[in-house]
Write a protein that holds these residues in place. Structure first.
Motif, short mmCIF file in Angstrom:
data_model
loop_
_atom_site.label_atom_id
_atom_site.label_comp_id
_atom_site.label_asym_id
_atom_site.label_seq_id
_atom_site.Cartn_x
_atom_site.Cartn_y
_atom_site.Cartn_z
N VAL A 316 0.85 -1.19 0.00
CA VAL A 316 0.00 0.00 0.00
C VAL A 316 0.89 1.24 0.00
O VAL A 316 2.06 1.18 0.33
CB VAL A 316 -0.95 0.03 1.22
CG1 VAL A 316 -1.92 -1.13 1.17
CG2 VAL A 316 -0.16 0.03 2.53
N ASN A 320 -0.91 6.18 3.94
CA ASN A 320 -2.26 6.16 3.38
C ASN A 320 -3.15 5.25 4.22
O ASN A 320 -3.16 4.03 4.03
CB ASN A 320 -2.23 5.70 1.92
CG ASN A 320 -3.54 5.93 1.20
OD1 ASN A 320 -4.61 5.69 1.76
ND2 ASN A 320 -3.47 6.38 -0.05
N GLN A 323 -5.90 3.16 2.21
CA GLN A 323 -5.44 1.93 1.56
C GLN A 323 -5.14 0.83 2.59
O GLN A 323 -5.38 -0.35 2.34
CB GLN A 323 -4.20 2.21 0.72
CG GLN A 323 -4.48 2.96 -0.56
CD GLN A 323 -3.27 3.02 -1.47
OE1 GLN A 323 -2.31 2.26 -1.32
NE2 GLN A 323 -3.30 3.93 -2.45
N ASP A 326 -8.38 -0.65 3.53
CA ASP A 326 -8.91 -1.45 2.42
C ASP A 326 -8.28 -2.84 2.38
O ASP A 326 -8.98 -3.84 2.22
CB ASP A 326 -8.65 -0.72 1.10
CG ASP A 326 -9.17 -1.49 -0.10
OD1 ASP A 326 -10.39 -1.64 -0.23
OD2 ASP A 326 -8.34 -1.96 -0.91
#
Length: 370
Positions: A316, A320, A323, A326
């Motif tokens: 990733v 972030n 991300q 996710d």
């Protein structure tokens, strides 16, 4: 032949360079490990590897001219007394001040092992940029007489070349510090989603992002477990326990303190996470891979060398949180993929990151192969 290996933390001599010290026994009976502030257990651990321990003063973080000059003079005195034939220094202060001090030995071969670029190479405000300029000058001047500068990933090597610190013909790359695949055995994966991050409490290890991601995930998947293992760090980038507690106000992450043996914690996790901003080549990730664990880390120098996206884990973007959330969610929702990725991690370690293969490469680079 008298060999010196110079670090800062005594524990790094036997935890990260232990196999190398033993490897050196095949060519020399006079091996010496240098670090600072060792206790009796540290000294015993180094001596059990067949090396002598020598203590010297060094401040791990910050630039204090008076303290750094003490380090230089202490190393110079040790070198003049001990007369080493080969010196291998790793981490910034041993490399810079060791290289300067080694100039008193005209027939000594000096090798620098750059295990990561660290906080000093992270651009930011004017203070950070000034620090970087100063460190570049120190590195460039110190390494002028080095035989080789050895890196743990090609990105770090290119940075040194681009900044004019060292010419390309003096550089080499090895696959990190390696990992002992016998010491880190494959263990069964837990059935529940249990994430683990092992790192010093530093901002650039992605600690803040990890806690923020855990806070979000726990709202939707309360069964997920997030653990953090590692000591506080005195560097300017260190995260105090008070800040960690504030970040973790929902108790989404179980902070388990520091440990001298990471294996029980890795054995107990199902996914290993390292959201680092930069690495040489992360030893904890290699240890998790050897244990047979999927990896979630960042697409940055050092970390990206440990993951093939979709095969043994995911990469990733650094810093972030979205991300990170996710991909953590993907792991939680796809437990049948864990074992495939775990097997791929172990195979990658055996093929590429076995400590004996890495040490053989180091010996060859240093001209010490039998």
């Amino acid at each position: 032949m008298k060999l010196f290996v110079i670090g800062t933390l005594p524990s790094s001599l036997y935890n990260f360079r232990g196999e190398l010290l033993q490897h050196f026994k095949g060519i020399s009976s006079d091996i010496n490990g240098l670090a600072t502030g060792a206790n009796l257990e540290d000294i015993k651990a180094v001596e059990q590897l067949g090396a002598k321990y020598i203590d010297y003063p060094v401040s791990r973080s910050g630039l204090n001219p008076r303290e750094d000059f003490k380090t230089f003079k202490a190393l110079q005195k040790i070198f003049k007394t001990q007369l080493p034939d080969v010196i291998l220094a790793y981490t910034i202060k041993p490399i810079i001040w060791g290289a300067f001090a080694a100039r008193c030995l005209p027939n000594c071969h000096f090798y620098a092992l750059v295990t990561g670029l660290g906080f000093a190479f992270q651009r930011g405000n004017w203070k950070k940029n000034l620090l970087m300029k100063l460190v570049v000058i120190l590195y460039k001047t110190a390494l002028k007489n080095a035989d080789k500068v050895i890196f743990q990933n090609p990105d770090n090597k290119q940075v040194f070349i681009d900044l004019g610190i060292v010419p390309e013909h003096k550089t080499a790359v090895v696959n990190g510090s390696g990992v002992d695949v016998k010491h880190f055995e494959v263990k069964p994966l837990p059935l529940t989603p249990k994430f683990l991050l092992i790192a010093r409490l530093l901002g650039d290890k992605g600690i803040r992002e990890y806690v923020k991601a855990a806070n979000i995930i726990k709202q939707h998947y309360p069964q997920a477990v997030f653990q953090l293992v590692g000591p506080e760090d005195p560097s300017p980038d260190g995260i105090p326990l008070e800040e960690l507690t504030k970040l973790n106000q929902n108790n989404s992450v179980d902070y388990l303190g520091e440990t001298s043996d990471v294996r029980p914690f890795i054995d107990d996790c199902s996914i290993f996470v390292l959201p680092s901003y930069h690495e040489g080549l992360p030893r904890t990730v290699l240890e998790a891979m050897a244990t047979g664990r999927p990896i979630l880390t960042t697409d940055v120098p050092g970390c990206r060398e440990t993951v093939i996206n979709g095969e043994n884990g995911w990469l990733v973007e650094k810093a972030n949180v979205e991300q990170l959330v996710d991909r953590m969610t993907w792991f939680i929702e796809n437990p049948l993929e864990w074992q495939r990725m775990a097997d791929a991690s172990r195979a990658m370690v055996e093929n590429k990151f076995d400590v004996h293969k890495v040490n053989a490469e180091l010996m060859d680079i240093m001209g010490l192969s039998k």
